[in-house]
Design an enzyme around this catalytic site. Structure first.
Site, short mmCIF file in Angstrom:
data_model
loop_
_atom_site.label_atom_id
_atom_site.label_comp_id
_atom_site.label_asym_id
_atom_site.label_seq_id
_atom_site.Cartn_x
_atom_site.Cartn_y
_atom_site.Cartn_z
N ARG B 302 -44.30 -13.83 -12.76
CA ARG B 302 -44.22 -15.28 -12.52
C ARG B 302 -42.80 -15.79 -12.73
O ARG B 302 -42.28 -16.56 -11.93
CB ARG B 302 -45.21 -16.01 -13.43
CG ARG B 302 -46.61 -15.83 -12.92
CD ARG B 302 -47.70 -16.41 -13.76
NE ARG B 302 -48.95 -16.27 -12.99
CZ ARG B 302 -50.12 -16.76 -13.32
NH1 ARG B 302 -50.26 -17.44 -14.43
NH2 ARG B 302 -51.17 -16.60 -12.53
N TYR B 441 -47.41 -17.38 -3.93
CA TYR B 441 -47.82 -16.10 -4.54
C TYR B 441 -47.57 -16.05 -6.04
O TYR B 441 -46.97 -16.92 -6.61
CB TYR B 441 -47.32 -14.90 -3.76
CG TYR B 441 -45.84 -14.59 -3.59
CD1 TYR B 441 -44.84 -15.20 -4.30
CD2 TYR B 441 -45.50 -13.61 -2.66
CE1 TYR B 441 -43.51 -14.84 -4.09
CE2 TYR B 441 -44.17 -13.23 -2.46
CZ TYR B 441 -43.18 -13.86 -3.19
OH TYR B 441 -41.88 -13.50 -3.00
N GLU B 442 -48.15 -15.06 -6.68
CA GLU B 442 -48.13 -14.94 -8.16
C GLU B 442 -48.78 -16.12 -8.85
O GLU B 442 -48.33 -16.57 -9.89
CB GLU B 442 -46.70 -14.78 -8.66
CG GLU B 442 -46.14 -13.40 -8.46
CD GLU B 442 -47.08 -12.33 -8.97
OE1 GLU B 442 -47.28 -11.37 -8.23
OE2 GLU B 442 -47.64 -12.46 -10.08
N GLY B 443 -49.89 -16.62 -8.28
CA GLY B 443 -50.54 -17.81 -8.85
C GLY B 443 -49.92 -19.03 -8.21
O GLY B 443 -48.75 -19.32 -8.44
N GLN B 448 -50.39 -22.78 -11.80
CA GLN B 448 -49.39 -22.84 -12.87
C GLN B 448 -49.49 -24.16 -13.62
O GLN B 448 -49.40 -24.20 -14.85
CB GLN B 448 -47.97 -22.71 -12.29
CG GLN B 448 -47.71 -21.49 -11.43
CD GLN B 448 -47.88 -20.18 -12.16
OE1 GLN B 448 -47.64 -20.10 -13.36
NE2 GLN B 448 -48.33 -19.16 -11.46
#
Lengths: 590, 590
Positions: B302, B441-443, B448
């Site tokens: 992240r 992407y990545e959450g 977040q």
């Protein structure tokens, strides 16, 4: 798939933008509400069922240049034919040349639909309509008789040739040269770039309106003349005849609107065979007065580009909303069903969707209000001057704010789709790529902001904008007295935004008066957004009062409590931010 | 062309993010300032001279799939080879497996440079490094001995396999199945989508870390295990041996990062010939505890994605700035030279450039501060728990804010280029198209924001975030007492933003305590931005105090007087906007 929001468009036209009152007072001629409704309904059908399905193939195939001819994507030529045979090109055209002479309000509403269907499709006819207006206002009777019937019907299409490599925002720097041929015609020589629909296979002829300089012209913007340069010189019977010396040398490889051919046009390079080089052109209006003529075309093109922003935002909202109702992920507090919740139940997704919806709504209402002002100015009478100033005031706002909203909303639309939004086949990315041009062309949004802050505010010594702000207060006040649920809080917020607008307006007027031009220029962009957000609140208040519809009232409240507050910091930036900007900016000169 | 801003990066690391003090106290082991400077210098050279020149060819050619093999763009394989031979992959890897064990602060700083060179290039090694961390923390000694030396050197690369069609943000919904083979290994069956660098020709082997479910696993996130599945099963001598039953079925056609192959991976479909179907895998960590293992990898990923936002913003700023100094249009009040002014002299263009610069700067400072917290937590000692909470707090902010900034700044970059920005050959559009994936992407950034508001704020009963806010006040106060020019006004603005942050934080903590979860979820996204803008002000104040550099002080003032004010409306949205959002949101359920 896009479905034209016909009911919401009709409501906004009639109850927010002023079409209702204008129909009653007869300012729109013999247009009836029934006819307006029928036109919107049928345009909605055509845009949803015929234009929108060709958006993606347009993006994938794009316009292709081969041997100086541009081939449009599969199905597009036929789409254009059906569209013009449906009479859509003639909607706003002058009656004496075969048009229906319908008001700007209707033509922007249907233009929104074409552009929601496909921006790359919608932009082409926009230029034809601009050419019709410029010729109708400034060309000789002979030129009008030859060209207008075909441009109004859409049998021929028009273009607008301003930009050259060294002359973009600064049109006065253009170098294309026009020589008097001695027979009343001219010969043009030069290169124009970024010419939208400069070449294509939609129509039997293409009529270029070209800015150029006569040999004895003064420097700068006062030495620019406007010429009509057809691709084919018309025969005596009006049919396309000899090929003129104007050719498309290349088309651009762009981020979006792939199906809209963006052409480099070469004038007078002798490509047309054994004749003397020089593109044959006819003067439109007077020599060296070309910019004034072009402005007729440009102002309405600015509103039309604003509408593109509204249109792409609407399409992006619909697409994201549909996806959010289908796609299931995780648990949501408000969802009582089985298994994973549709993501539309997640508050954070709702925030994205409501932000998209509210911004789209206010951009539309502002743009339609601008069209209303244009119609009222055209209607003449004692108020014509007032309405012309109103149209002048709203045009840069409609153009810049709506196109910013187009990008913002299309980007949120990609986000709502998650990973799928980044995959081209989903189509959400197409809308963002398409949307990105609109803040740039037809005068960048920075140019619009400068126009608003330095040229439009001073109209009637600031009297017009002050009267306008007073109207916004009345809208807020009417919502206060409407007793609708939760209105008091919304009204407070909308009034605070109008206060911000008023304070920033007065500050800018003082800067201009005191010759603090740089500071005013520094504040232009935040001022335009502040203007639009405050105005948007008043228009949403007007809508909430109009019929008390619960959904629209809830949207007004959401907007007032979540989005409009940005005006406070924009006010600060306009009033106090300029000096720090100029100080920090000095380091950039290098 | 991109030039790595080595001096500004070093300044931010040392004087803003905390590397200076950490070097002094020995928290960073035997890293010296000289070594750090030398690494940054050399990385800057490699990124500018070797990576950046291949960005555009990467975009144009993209990664191409043929017969289950992915061919990378011209020059990219060789670029990767030179890059890993330069030792860059091993920078942060554990020393016992051949890495240099350098701190996160250094590795994010150089990661920024690779990503400014090309996001599509930078993302690949990021996943390898994540795999190294996950294996180092959770794998058996045997797995570590086999895989870590090659993953640390970059001879092999790693991937992260979470997403399935029905399981994106909701990873608990995944269905890929793992069966015990009886010999301690497992066989995996299933489909994974959106697998970054799932297949390519950079490395001799690809090591997939895959989340899957054992037959007897509980439902949801508590029944997920992590497996290591290599493309080639290693021979006893460690060289790549038999082809495993994992194949790339397709790669996505994306909006950007075209050279980063985004793969659909098929596990256990029997493609590997005459063996029994099933991809051979090894368990990492314990059965059903896979998500915890994966989180090791995800948290740092992240931050690495946040760095991508910083990186693309920096590249976009440099490109726009260079263009604005070259391109001439019109007259500008502050320009005394001949002819048309470079557009960098126009205040409105300066506003765009300074906004880009300030946002990029604060996104960088936040991301580096997050890396500092990670380093301090790793350093252990009595403060390790504190620093772990700090890292937890800052990770979602670094990821979401920086990637939003990446999109915002890249879009402004397109705008500064005018019409040229929309032409693909210019390269400004590439940066925007690339940037657009990072908020997803990545959450997603929504995830977040929810993580920050609902999981990170309650750390130590709100004690950690309160202490953090107190630190921000100290930064502002230090600027006030520094007597630098124009500081008082800036400090007032920064303090007002910290007040907004404090009020919104307390309101969220109350919502969570009172079980008003939906309202807290509704406010998460504006809260994260408010957090970042307030924090950014404090960090700029810290920078201005550090060496009194005039340019940075002017940037601080510009930011404080033009941008930070947005916190007031964000505070309003967090504290009071939720109910109107939820009310309006009901209409969306349909």
């Amino acid at each position: 798939m896009y479905r034209a929001p016909v009911a919401e468009i009709a409501f906004t036209l009639k109850h927010v933008a002023g079409m209702g009152a204008a129909l009653e007072t007869g300012a729109l001629g013999d247009l009836s509400e029934d006819l307006a409704d029928a036109i919107l309904e049928e345009a909605g059908r055509f845009a949803s069922e015929e234009v929108a399905p060709l958006r993606e193939i347009g993006d994938r195939q794009g316009a292709v240049l081969e041997n100086a001819a541009v081939c449009m994507p599969d199905g597009w030529k036929d789409l254009y034919r059906r569209w013009r045979e449906g009479g859509w090109n003639a909607l706003s055209g002058p009656v004496e040349y075969g048009g229906q002479g319908l008001p700007a309000m209707l033509s922007v509403a249907v233009l929104e639909m074409w552009n929601s269907g496909s921006m790359a499709f919608g932009i082409g006819p926009t230029l034809t309509m601009g050419a019709v207006e410029a010729l109708h206002a400034h060309a000789s009777e002979e030129l009008k008789a030859t060209y207008l019937p075909k441009l109004v019907s859409g049998e021929w299409m028009g273009t607008m040739n301003l930009t050259e490599p060294q002359a973009g925002s600064d049109v006065g720097a253009l170098r294309t040269r026009a020589e008097r041929a001695g027979d009343g015609t001219y010969r043009l020589f030069g290169q124009k770039i970024f010419i939208t629909y400069g070449e294509h296979d939609f129509s039997g002829n293409i009529v270029h309106l070209v800015l150029a300089r006569l040999p004895d012209a003064p420097a700068g913007t006062k030495g620019i003349s406007l010429f009509l340069v057809p691709k084919f010189l018309p025969n005596p019977d009006g049919s396309p005849g000899v090929r003129n010396d104007v050719f498309c040398a290349s088309i651009e490889h762009k981020m979006g609107i792939h199906a809209s051919p963006t052409c480099t046009m070469i004038y007078g390079d002798g490509f047309a065979g054994d004749r003397e080089p020089g593109a044959v052109g006819w003067l439109v209006g007077e020599e060296n007065r070309g910019l004034a003529c072009m402005f007729t075309m440009m102002n309405n093109a600015r509103l039309a580009v604003g509408i593109q922003g509204v249109a792409v935002a609407e399409a992006a909202y619909q697409k994201a909303f549909a996806y959010a109702r289908e796609r299931r992920q995780g648990r949501a507090p408000g969802y009582g069903g089985e298994g994973m919740a549709p993501i539309v139940y997640h508050p954070d997704v709702q925030r994205s969707l409501l932000t998209m919806k509210a911004l789209t709504w206010i951009a539309r209402a502002i743009s339609y209000s601008c069209a209303h002002a244009i119609d009222m100015a055209k209607a003449g009478g004692g108020q014509a001057g007032f309405w012309q100033e109103r149209a002048n005031l709203l045009t840069p706002v409609a153009k810049a704010f709506s196109t910013d909203v187009g990008v913002e909303v299309a980007s949120l639309g990609v986000q709502v789709h998650g990973g799928m939004g980044y995959i081209e086949e989903t189509g959400a990315a197409t809308l963002l790529r398409d949307a990105r041009i609109a803040p740039i062309y037809e005068g960048t949004n920075g140019i619009q902001a400068i126009d608003l802050a330095t040229r439009k505010l001073p109209q009637s010594d600031g009297g017009h904008v002050r009267a306008f702000i007073a109207e916004l207060r009345e809208d807020a006040e009417r919502l206060r007295t409407s007793n609708s649920e939760g209105a008091a809080q919304s009204v407070d917020r909308i009034e605070a935004a109008v206060d911000d607008l008023e304070a920033a307006t007065e500050a800018l007027l003082v800067m201009l008066q005191e010759g603090r031009t740089e500071e005013a220029l520094a504040g232009a962009t935040p001022y335009l957004r502040l203007f639009a957000l405050g105005l948007g609140g008043a228009l949403l208040a007007r809508a909430a009062v109009a019929d008390g519809d619960a959904e629209r009232t809830a949207l007004c409240r959401f907007y007032a409590e979540n989005l409009i507050g940005e005006t406070a910091s924009l006010r600060q930036a306009v009033i106090e931010g300029g000096m720090s900007l100029l100080a920090a900016g000095e380091a950039l000169h290098g």
